[in-house]
Design a protein around this motif. Sequence first.
Motif, PDB file in Angstrom:
ATOM      1  N   MET A   1       0.843  -1.197   0.000  1.00 40.23           N
ATOM      2  CA  MET A   1       0.000   0.000   0.000  1.00 40.23           C
ATOM      3  C   MET A   1       0.873   1.240   0.000  1.00 40.23           C
ATOM      4  SD  MET A   1      -3.050  -0.772   2.703  1.00 40.23           S
ATOM      5  CE  MET A   1      -3.936   0.777   2.545  1.00 40.23           C
TER       6      MET A   1
ATOM      7  N   TYR B   1       1.529   4.998   1.201  1.00 39.08           N
ATOM      8  CA  TYR B   1       1.185   5.916   2.284  1.00 39.08           C
ATOM      9  C   TYR B   1       1.923   7.226   2.088  1.00 39.08           C
ATOM     10  CZ  TYR B   1      -0.663   1.940   4.920  1.00 39.08           C
ATOM     11  OH  TYR B   1      -1.384   0.867   5.333  1.00 39.08           O
TER      12      TYR B   1
ATOM     13  N   ASP C   1       1.851  -2.611   5.019  1.00 39.74           N
ATOM     14  CA  ASP C   1       0.671  -2.305   5.843  1.00 39.74           C
ATOM     15  C   ASP C   1       0.929  -1.104   6.750  1.00 39.74           C
ATOM     16  OD1 ASP C   1       2.081  -3.198   8.175  1.00 39.74           O
ATOM     17  OD2 ASP C   1       1.602  -5.262   7.627  1.00 39.74           O
ATOM     18  N   LEU C   2      -0.100  -0.753   7.537  1.00 38.86           N
ATOM     19  CA  LEU C   2      -0.018   0.439   8.388  1.00 38.86           C
ATOM     20  C   LEU C   2       1.112   0.336   9.407  1.00 38.86           C
ATOM     21  CD1 LEU C   2      -1.303   3.173   9.189  1.00 38.86           C
ATOM     22  CD2 LEU C   2      -2.695   1.940  10.824  1.00 38.86           C
ATOM     23  N   ASP C   3       1.322  -0.849   9.979  1.00 39.21           N
ATOM     24  CA  ASP C   3       2.379  -0.971  10.980  1.00 39.21           C
ATOM     25  C   ASP C   3       3.739  -0.605  10.387  1.00 39.21           C
ATOM     26  OD1 ASP C   3       0.676  -1.624  12.971  1.00 39.21           O
ATOM     27  OD2 ASP C   3       1.161  -3.748  13.046  1.00 39.21           O
TER      28      ASP C   3
ATOM     29  N   LEU D   1       3.824   3.118  10.036  1.00 45.27           N
ATOM     30  CA  LEU D   1       3.985   3.766  11.343  1.00 45.27           C
ATOM     31  C   LEU D   1       5.426   3.657  11.824  1.00 45.27           C
ATOM     32  CD1 LEU D   1       0.733   2.617  13.238  1.00 45.27           C
ATOM     33  CD2 LEU D   1       1.149   4.770  12.033  1.00 45.27           C
TER      34      LEU D   1
ATOM     35  N   PRO E   1      -3.071   6.774   3.952  1.00 46.21           N
ATOM     36  CA  PRO E   1      -2.993   5.898   2.784  1.00 46.21           C
ATOM     37  C   PRO E   1      -3.492   6.627   1.550  1.00 46.21           C
ATOM     38  CG  PRO E   1      -4.773   5.211   4.253  1.00 46.21           C
ATOM     39  CD  PRO E   1      -4.089   6.371   4.920  1.00 46.21           C
TER      40      PRO E   1
ATOM     41  N   PRO F   1      -9.695   2.769  -9.246  1.00 47.81           N
ATOM     42  CA  PRO F   1      -9.693   1.691 -10.235  1.00 47.81           C
ATOM     43  C   PRO F   1      -8.826   2.060 -11.437  1.00 47.81           C
ATOM     44  CG  PRO F   1     -11.823   2.815 -10.149  1.00 47.81           C
ATOM     45  CD  PRO F   1     -11.010   3.315  -9.007  1.00 47.81           C
ATOM     46  N   ALA F   2      -8.241   1.043 -12.047  1.00 52.49           N
ATOM     47  CA  ALA F   2      -7.351   1.274 -13.182  1.00 52.49           C
ATOM     48  C   ALA F   2      -8.090   1.965 -14.320  1.00 52.49           C
ATOM     49  CB  ALA F   2      -6.746  -0.042 -13.651  1.00 52.49           C
ATOM     50  N   GLU F   3      -9.339   1.563 -14.529  1.00 50.84           N
ATOM     51  CA  GLU F   3     -10.122   2.203 -15.590  1.00 50.84           C
ATOM     52  C   GLU F   3     -11.101   3.173 -14.953  1.00 50.84           C
ATOM     53  OE1 GLU F   3     -11.818  -0.786 -18.334  1.00 50.84           O
ATOM     54  OE2 GLU F   3     -10.410  -2.117 -17.326  1.00 50.84           O
TER      55      GLU F   3
END
Lengths: 117, 417
Positions: free
Chosen positions: A1, A3, A84-86, A89, A107, A112-114
Amino acid sequence: MKYMLLLYVPPEGRDHPDAAGMEAWFGYTRALQEAGVLVAGDALQGLEAATTVRVRGGETLVADGPFAETKEMLGGYYLIDVPDLDAALAWAAKVPNAPYGSVEVRPLMELPAEVPA
Amino acid sequence: MSGPLGEDTAVARAFREEGPGILATLIGQVGDFQLAEDALQDAFAAAVATWPRDGVPDRPGAWITTTARRRAIDRLRRERGLADRIVRLAHAAALEAAGDEEDPGEPPPIGDDRLRLMFTCCHPALALEARVALTLKSLGGLTTAEVARALLTSEPAMAQRLVRAKRRIAAAGIPYRVPPAHLLPERLSGVLAVVYLVFNEGYAPGDGDRLVRGELCAEAIRLGRLLVRLMGDDPETLGLLALMLLQDARRGARVDGDGAAVPLDRQDREQWDRGRIAEGVRALDEALVLRAPGPYQLQAAIAALHATAPEAAATDWAQIAALYAELDRRAPSPVVRINRAAALAFAGSPEAGLSLLQPLVSDPRLAAYAPLHAAHAELLRRVDAPEAARAAYDRAIAATANAVQRAELTRRRALVA
């Protein structure tokens, strides 16, 4: 992800860091690069260089200064890509301004790609 | 085949006892809190529809798990957007294959999943009230209505809070896992704090629906036992379980027939739950052997000294005062300080207690804190300073909003010669 780490500093806290202060920022940025998580990152110029734009009733209003008076100001950002968030952080806690300012972790919205027509 | 009531009971029992464990497993498999919860609801709805007709399966939990996993796959195929769908479908296909390979004779090991769920529900990136609500809903097996009632809010508001919390877990990327070793101590203390908060929601007397609040104590103890089973030898986890058991043992004696609170020294000790006390003392002993004392163990040790005294007069106040001193060092607060001062007074040193209270009494931030002034008044009475005692009672009475407490303080003030 992905951030965004938004780095907030007290206005008096950001003026011209000394050599040791700069080395902390370079070192942190290198650490992000070496971990392979850095997407982008920049420091922003001060509030005195900020200009705010609003459009109201079709009219563009341009004003001198930041969007709001706050105790802390946005001083820069890092964009990182971590699992992930951890993990985000953990990186946020190591940003050099964390001991005297604050780091907001947001985040990115995953679009969406399209784009629907 | 039994009658409809039998199946309903079987479904209800499966929901209450196995629901949280199955949910934990499903979240791990589909990687999505809301999807797992919806699929589990679907599976229980299917059970209600088919068990009366076909009979209750031999292993209801396994039946629910398999059905819920299939429903999750169906939902993934049906509901996801175009871009998302390709990735998700690949995941679903893998999940389906894994499901087919699974030995139908072996129930899945759910312990680790439940621990993961617990740490996810209690993640510090969630607001504390969301952590409590999610924990009760996901691990306590309570319905949204029951959680709403327990936390004194409306069902629609609670449903909203739960939806927001689950969205936040997905959007912020809160991981579904037991934290790595370097994060574990701080994260575990957060989990213990949530469980103790659930317990105290049930333990605090006076307001709300008595029945559900008693159930909250039971739920917190159940979560505490689960944590002890999953975390193994963690001293503070054992300490928290011991503390909850020892406090809960007194539940039946804490309120009299008129609904008024009965102080510890006047409680009928025959009404204390000896089984809970024994289990609490055992858990505390297990914790103390590990030689890493902490606030929960200290509070449990204090509760154990009260619980094992044959009568109020036989309480070991000197040791209680020493334990409060240690607690005051590790987790200082005005409440701990006041209790420590009271224990010193009961142990025969009201002067030492008074000198502890003095800085608190002159602290303007605590000017309206009734328990402080009530304790101050009691200690002044004991050192035979009637005028100062009456003045302290007046401050306590002025600061008390509760009519029952005000009446009790007024009664005590009148006893000062």
